[in-house]
Design a protein around this motif. Structure first.
Motif, short mmCIF file in Angstrom:
data_model
loop_
_atom_site.label_atom_id
_atom_site.label_comp_id
_atom_site.label_asym_id
_atom_site.label_seq_id
_atom_site.Cartn_x
_atom_site.Cartn_y
_atom_site.Cartn_z
N ALA A 201 18.45 -14.14 -64.59
CA ALA A 201 18.98 -13.52 -63.48
C ALA A 201 18.95 -12.18 -63.11
N ASN A 202 19.00 -11.34 -64.09
CA ASN A 202 18.62 -9.75 -63.76
C ASN A 202 17.74 -8.99 -64.63
N MET A 203 16.79 -9.91 -65.34
CA MET A 203 15.78 -9.23 -66.38
C MET A 203 14.66 -9.08 -65.41
N THR A 204 14.23 -7.87 -64.94
CA THR A 204 13.28 -7.86 -63.93
C THR A 204 12.29 -6.62 -64.43
N ALA A 205 11.27 -6.54 -63.52
CA ALA A 205 10.55 -5.55 -63.49
C ALA A 205 11.08 -3.92 -63.13
N LYS A 206 12.16 -4.13 -62.59
CA LYS A 206 12.84 -2.84 -62.27
C LYS A 206 13.34 -2.11 -63.48
N TRP B 53 8.95 -10.51 -71.39
CA TRP B 53 9.40 -11.75 -71.53
C TRP B 53 8.35 -12.88 -70.95
N ILE B 54 7.57 -12.07 -70.02
CA ILE B 54 6.38 -13.09 -69.56
C ILE B 54 5.68 -13.25 -70.63
N MET B 55 5.30 -12.26 -71.50
CA MET B 55 4.31 -12.56 -72.54
C MET B 55 4.69 -13.24 -73.51
N GLU B 56 6.09 -13.15 -73.89
CA GLU B 56 6.74 -14.02 -74.93
C GLU B 56 6.68 -15.27 -74.57
N ASN B 57 6.58 -15.83 -73.20
CA ASN B 57 6.75 -17.29 -73.02
C ASN B 57 5.05 -17.54 -72.41
N LYS B 58 4.61 -18.49 -73.32
CA LYS B 58 3.07 -18.67 -73.31
C LYS B 58 3.09 -19.58 -71.98
N THR B 59 3.79 -20.31 -71.56
CA THR B 59 3.70 -21.29 -70.33
C THR B 59 3.56 -20.13 -69.23
N VAL B 60 4.58 -19.40 -69.23
CA VAL B 60 4.88 -18.46 -68.19
C VAL B 60 3.38 -17.40 -68.01
N THR B 61 2.99 -16.97 -68.85
CA THR B 61 1.75 -16.28 -69.15
C THR B 61 0.65 -17.10 -68.31
N LYS B 62 0.63 -18.12 -68.92
CA LYS B 62 -0.68 -18.96 -68.45
C LYS B 62 -0.46 -19.26 -67.04
N GLN C 161 18.88 -19.07 -49.93
CA GLN C 161 19.54 -18.94 -48.58
C GLN C 161 18.80 -17.96 -47.78
N LYS C 162 18.11 -17.02 -48.40
CA LYS C 162 17.66 -15.98 -47.65
C LYS C 162 16.08 -16.13 -47.25
N GLY C 163 15.81 -17.15 -48.00
CA GLY C 163 14.32 -17.90 -47.40
C GLY C 163 13.25 -17.10 -48.29
N ILE C 164 13.64 -16.57 -49.62
CA ILE C 164 12.57 -16.05 -50.60
C ILE C 164 11.91 -17.10 -51.40
N THR C 165 10.72 -17.26 -51.35
CA THR C 165 10.11 -18.42 -51.92
C THR C 165 10.34 -18.24 -53.41
N VAL C 166 10.73 -19.35 -54.16
CA VAL C 166 11.01 -19.48 -55.57
C VAL C 166 10.34 -20.25 -56.34
N GLU C 167 9.48 -19.85 -57.40
CA GLU C 167 9.25 -20.91 -58.24
C GLU C 167 9.73 -20.96 -59.64
N VAL C 168 9.99 -22.15 -60.27
CA VAL C 168 10.99 -21.97 -61.26
C VAL C 168 9.64 -22.01 -62.30
N LEU C 169 9.48 -21.15 -63.09
CA LEU C 169 8.36 -21.02 -63.99
C LEU C 169 8.69 -21.77 -65.30
N ASP D 104 14.02 -21.39 -70.00
CA ASP D 104 13.91 -19.73 -70.12
C ASP D 104 14.40 -19.19 -69.02
N GLN D 105 15.17 -19.88 -68.03
CA GLN D 105 15.62 -19.01 -66.99
C GLN D 105 14.54 -18.21 -66.43
N PHE D 106 13.31 -18.72 -66.14
CA PHE D 106 12.39 -17.74 -65.48
C PHE D 106 11.74 -18.09 -64.31
N LEU D 107 12.03 -17.15 -63.31
CA LEU D 107 11.69 -17.50 -61.91
C LEU D 107 10.61 -16.61 -61.49
N LYS D 108 9.91 -16.88 -60.47
CA LYS D 108 9.10 -16.11 -59.76
C LYS D 108 9.56 -16.05 -58.12
#
Lengths: 759, 759
Positions: free
Chosen positions: B476-481, A488-497, B447-455, B459-463
């Motif tokens: 919300a649940n598509m991750t590297a896991k 999904w990172i690669m599918e989204n050019k903005t996120v990739t960049k 709430q927990k204090g995790i740093t969030v960036e809305v990428l 596209d519901q893409f968070l870092k």
């Protein structure tokens, strides 16, 4: 006894009786350039015989055996047989090929014939014993084994509509025993039709040096008394499973057979374990028919038509009446041997019985409403029964009238089959409907001996297995080694960049816009720069506008409108100048670098552009509609226009050495060339590209870099590159077969990543 | 000195000057039910202050501080402020709320006021020293800090069009120094307009017990001499960065300040490091303006309009002329204190200067062609300058005329803001455009204090980040896991079934078909069974036909045609009877089990169906268009028809306890109920469902099982279930807020999976 025919008719099981599980084994010996038995080792490319599920050796090191996995239709079985044939043909040494006849080519002195060279000493000893007992040469005779069982659903339906048996297992045994008994009774007809071993080379015979068979051809040396059989006192019963098991165990116990598997009957009952007494517990799984000679006119040793005939013949065998008497089988075996020894041009001694069977077969085919192809094969069989010259044996005898001719025909067919397989190395017969990269991966897996299951052919979905290690692969490089999110990172050019930029890589500055209004308002940011306007997510070059100099406001707005036609979000980015290279990354390493060049021809001062294109298009690597790694150059409007801009037409004659372009875009799909730069590319860019995969969290990716000078190292002050895209599921076939440079077999690298224990 | 105004005009930088980086910090103290300073600990739900990037405490354990991350627009900044307000409001104890005024509520005796309780002893000691020096009570004054810098691109453009400075850094310093100097000179106008602390509770004063401020309200106690300031001998220069640094270092060296951060000027220059001398090397990163009182009429302490005004005011400050003289700033500071001490209803002493500035501001707004909202706030400011009763201080003074009233109004506003935040616990203000599960995850992370960036919001893409540990999350649940391939396995129903079946799970028997012809021909296989015909990959219930008894051939064919309209491949499967349950699996464990029931109401023998629906729809968990976890029941044709089949209309009065259905389908999206079965479901099914995730290789999945009796254990002989689907990216919000049973906060489990070190 159950009346199977009535049960089928009463309960409308006509479709079910046609269902079954099929398998084919095909033997064949490797010979050298001089038609002599190859004395070399089993090809190393074919992996390790200790686990290879598809490609084995039997008695001799030179005798290859192809084994198809059990499939639910003959169509599937032939796909596998075709694919395995491709694998084997492309794996044998360049000065060897596979002998197309059942009877071997020139054999050396007995002591020189190599027994299989495997680590398992017991296997070697077993074969040494056989060599002593039967003679090594007989064991080089090759053939086809046909494995079959009726479908579970059919067996279950029969069970539900009969009253004699208490279990499905019993019904299954009964059905397959009947099939076997009748098969053995009437096997002669198959030898009549498909016997294809009219003679043997004189070196085959241990004693007599004279060319006996050539002076007196037969239907099948292999099925005659000269073939490879147990001694005549090896007789087993087929009336009950227990008797079959008991008889073979008895023969082993008294020493007539050294092991159970030394039983070479034309039919074997098979269970799901190696030990024969398992049959008593689990029942018959399938039956194995072993009488078929290699059909030298088919690269597979057997044609689809033959297999269809055998299938219908099997149904006939349970349809008609039956005898449990030992004598019936003995008689059948004798008829078969007799038929095998007949002159190929002689009318069958059992013509009448044969004709009755074939007519009954026609009647069944009508009742079962089988496809027309089935009727055709019955018609052919009837014609051949009437006219012996139409049998395989007769056709061979007509074509071959000397030892020299025998070797020549064998060589011609054998090398032809090899050439056919090697001509289009990017295709895997049987699976040519799949994507090219999937075909290559499938080829590599079959070659290495990885068990493959095609879970969904249209979806390019494979299951690979080695021992208990399972891996799933889609589109040849989408695996469990990569994470869900990296896709999904690669599918989204903005996120990739954003990610690459945050890690210090040189991405083109730019911005994403969700609306035309918002993007138009941002003109002030781009008016003094060279920019690319592109849709955020479409990938096919649609909707892209490039401004190499500062765009005028109106042109900029038009470009935005064009881009917004393709997507709901667009990107405006700084335009990077330079050459685009694709870096294929696998597990942190750059495995290939490719540059694509627009369709072009190189003048020779003599030929026209048209002729040059035609010449270039002759390359077997060029095809149409993505069925080859490169595409043929077209003679279309775009090409004509591109020529015109250079002051040419298709009929111009370019100077020697001059490059004339037919396209501006560099896509392979419009006839572009591919040039491998893996070794030429400066290592600093390879280092960079492989490091980019880290923050993207990806094992397999294709990263596109724009590099003005690939020989000049990248430095922190002057990076010398811009990364414009990271691609998931990057194409692999284009790296394997290139116009210029070295091909890179990336599918093998994928397998190595998945199964490191095998490499 | 650069003429910034001219450079902007000449080079058309009107859009660029509006760009900037913005940040807001908002303090506020927790009070108890009786408007007394809360003596409890900082809420545990708000994670650990040692790393929390967004929610901190300052001097006192009870003083919450919200810090927005730097953003490129005020719109983004307010999204964050809204979200953080939701998080804090929902995290404080049920008997506490956040005091809406800058001046504290009822304070206890000084010694009882708690200093922050943190592990870092140096932090505690620093505050103890401050308590001694300034008094603890003053440190409970809360306010808004506004952080700002002009954009890099703007600074760069100015640099390119001036001749005085050699580096971008110098230009950036110069711009922000000018901004700061003028800001300090004219800050009084902001206090005039937005001063919102006309009085303080008597408990605020250490000595005098009389209610001084209430008898004589001012514009801002906080900005007056009664506020929290350094001693008057703390004076720093703003003419050059080096002077600013030098002066503060000097004050620390001589002991006037205990640390650099004790400098409380209304404006601070900020670099990218904590130590102030870094400013000499890296230059000014941004400036911090600290003079703003909490606006009690806004839940955020500051309105959008105020922020817009401050933004335009900042541009005004670099537009107009400037003085580097120390005296100019001193004068500005005095004017501000003077203004703060004025009667809220008095005309400003600097009315004339103010009017000139506001008119200049109007002129600039026109030149920059800003949006109309900007003009509105200038108009409002002019009106308030003309008419002091329109200022915040005056409005408050009008509303509050007693101590009692002061506490009452504070309580009313404070509890109202808390209720607003808690009313729709499934929404996160500022991010309500995102999917509900993403909002919940974002909430939990903040709430927990995790740093969030809305990428990528659409596209519901968070870092997410904690220290150096980075994770990316989509939907919300598509991750590297999870692995790449597991997604594709689940997307392909046939492949999912093949894999689950091969591992012994009970899947519905069935077959896939690629063509209508092929499927029609297979009728014989299904004619005696109950079957479902469905498209292979669409997921929304379209094209599905169910035959609970043996289908007629014609009906079967029609069902095939319907399914083929939705997809190029279809499945025909055995129909499984029973109730469908969704098992949410995370990392091998069943975290939630849910059953969905068609839209329904329960009669009370008194109300009509219509009234019962209206009553049920009052539930704040029910919304429309998927903006709430449950949907309102509609009064549509389908509902009317469903009632009719039960013999009802919307005006019928069902008996007490009677369940009346409005729909046959159980989708939540058509008003269905959700019932949690996590604890009720027999453990054997939970065990099975969690085991299914293993061969699919998936960490997060939603598995749908059909179970006829959830109380009866599954056994090998009688599995009692059929698995019909495994879903990637399974919905989570529907488990969090249920109609019946216990909600399951799965987003928190996702965070725990990603950041085990935090839980």
């Amino acid at each position: 006894m159950m009346n199977i025919k009535d049960i089928i008719k009463t309960n409308k099981l006509e479709k079910l009786v046609l269902e079954g599980t099929f398998g084919i084994e095909k033997e064949g010996i490797r010979v050298d350039d001089n038609q002599k038995l190859a004395l070399t080792d089993h090809p190393e490319l074919l992996g390790d015989r200790s686990y290879h599920p598809y490609i084995q050796t039997d008695f001799s090191e030179a005798q290859l055996e192809l084994v198809t996995p059990p499939e639910q239709s003959l169509k599937e079985t032939f796909k596998w047989l075709n694919a395995l044939n491709d694998v084997v043909q492309r794996s044998v040494e360049s000065d060897e090929y596979i002998w197309p006849f059942s009877m071997p080519a020139c054999l050396p002195e007995t002591e020189q014939i190599p027994i299989i060279r495997v680590r398992d000493q017991k296997e070697v000893e077993y074969r040494e014993k056989l060599a002593e007992k039967y003679g090594k040469k007989k064991q080089l005779i090759s053939g086809i084994h046909y494995n079959f069982s009726f479908s579970e659903q059919f067996v279950k339906s029969i069970f539900e509509h009969q009253r004699e048996h208490d279990s499905i297992k019993e019904v299954k045994n009964e059905l397959h025993l009947k099939l076997t008994r009748n098969f053995l009774r009437y096997q002669w007809i198959l030898t009549y039709l498909y016997g294809a071993a009219p003679f043997a080379h004189h070196s085959f015979f241990e004693q007599a040096k004279e060319e006996i068979p050539l002076t007196k051809p037969v239907r099948s040396v292999r099925n005659s008394s000269m073939g490879y059989h147990n001694s005549t006192d090896v007789i087993v019963r087929y009336d009950e499973v227990a008797h079959y098991v008991n008889d073979i165990e008895q023969l082993v116990a008294e020493g007539t057979l050294s092991e159970e598997r030394e039983f070479y009957g034309a039919a074997r009952l098979r269970g799901n374990a190696k030990k024969i007494d398992q049959l008593n517990h689990t029942g018959i799984e399938y039956v194995e028919f072993r009488l078929f000679d290699l059909n030298p006119y088919s690269k597979l040793g057997i044609t689809n038509e033959q297999a269809r005939f055998i299938h219908l013949f099997s149904i006939l065998m349970i349809w008609i009446e039956d005898s449990k008497a030992k004598e019936a089988i003995k008689e059948g075996t004798e008829k078969n041997e007799q038929t095998a020894s007949e002159d190929p041009f002689a009318k069958s001694a059992y013509y009448q019985e044969g004709m009755e069977l074939l007519q009954e077969m026609q009647a069944i085919a009508s009742e079962l409403k089988v496809e027309s192809e089935y009727f055709e094969v019955i018609d052919q069989a009837i014609a051949a029964l009437e006219d012996p010259s139409q049998t395989l044996a007769a056709r061979l005898t007509q074509q071959i009238d000397s030892v020299d001719q025998y070797l020549k025909v064998g060589r011609k067919l054998g090398t032809q089959y090899k050439q056919e397989a090697k001509g289009k190395p990017y295709l895997l017969n049987g699976f040519e409907g799949m994507e090219m990269s999937s075909q290559l991966l499938l080829f590599d897996a079959l070659q290495k001996g990885i068990t493959v299951e095609v879970l969904d052919e249209n979806d390019q979905f494979l299951k690979l297995q080695y021992k208990s290690h399972e891996e799933y692969v889609k589109n040849a490089n989408m695996t469990a080694k990569d994470t869900y999110i990296s896709h999904w990172i690669m599918e989204n050019k903005t996120v990739t960049k954003k990610i690459l930029k945050s890690k210090g890589f040189n991405v083109p500055d730019g911005e994403e816009f969700q609306s035309l209004e918002e993007a138009t308002a941002a003109y002030y940011k781009f008016k003094n720069r060279s920019v690319v306007v592109k849709p955020k997510s479409t990938n096919y070059g649609l909707g892209i506008s490039i401004f190499k100099n500062s765009p005028q406001e109106e042109d900029f707005k038009e470009a935005l409108e064009i881009a917004f036609k393709e997507d709901t979000a667009i990107l405006v980015e700084k335009f990077a100048t330079g050459t685009e290279y694709r870096f294929f990354i696998l597990d942190g390493k750059v495995k290939a670098v490719l540059h694509r060049v627009p369709a072009n021809v190189k003048g020779d001062g003599r030929q026209t552009v048209r002729e040059l294109i035609e010449q270039k298009n002759m390359d077997p690597l060029r095809g149409t509609n993505h069925r080859a790694p490169l595409e043929k150059i077209k003679f279309g409007n775009v090409e004509a226009l591109t020529l015109k801009e250079q002051g040419y037409t298709f009929d111009s004659v370019p100077e020697s050495g001059e490059i004339v372009y037919l396209r501006e875009n560099s896509n392979i799909s419009t006839g572009g060339d591919s040039i491998d730069y893996t070794d030429k590319m400066h290592s600093s860019y390879k280092e960079l590209a492989s490091r980019m995969a880290v923050p993207l969290g990806v094992k397999v990716t294709g990263i596109d870099l724009i590099i003005p000078d690939y020989t000049k190292p990248s430095t922190p002050e002057d990076p010398g590159y811009t990364v414009i895209e990271a691609n998931f599921n990057p194409a692999m076939h284009m790296h394997a077969f290139v116009t210029e440079g070295k091909g890179r077999r990336l599918t093998r690298d994928i397998l190595e990543m998945l199964f490191p224990e095998l490499y």
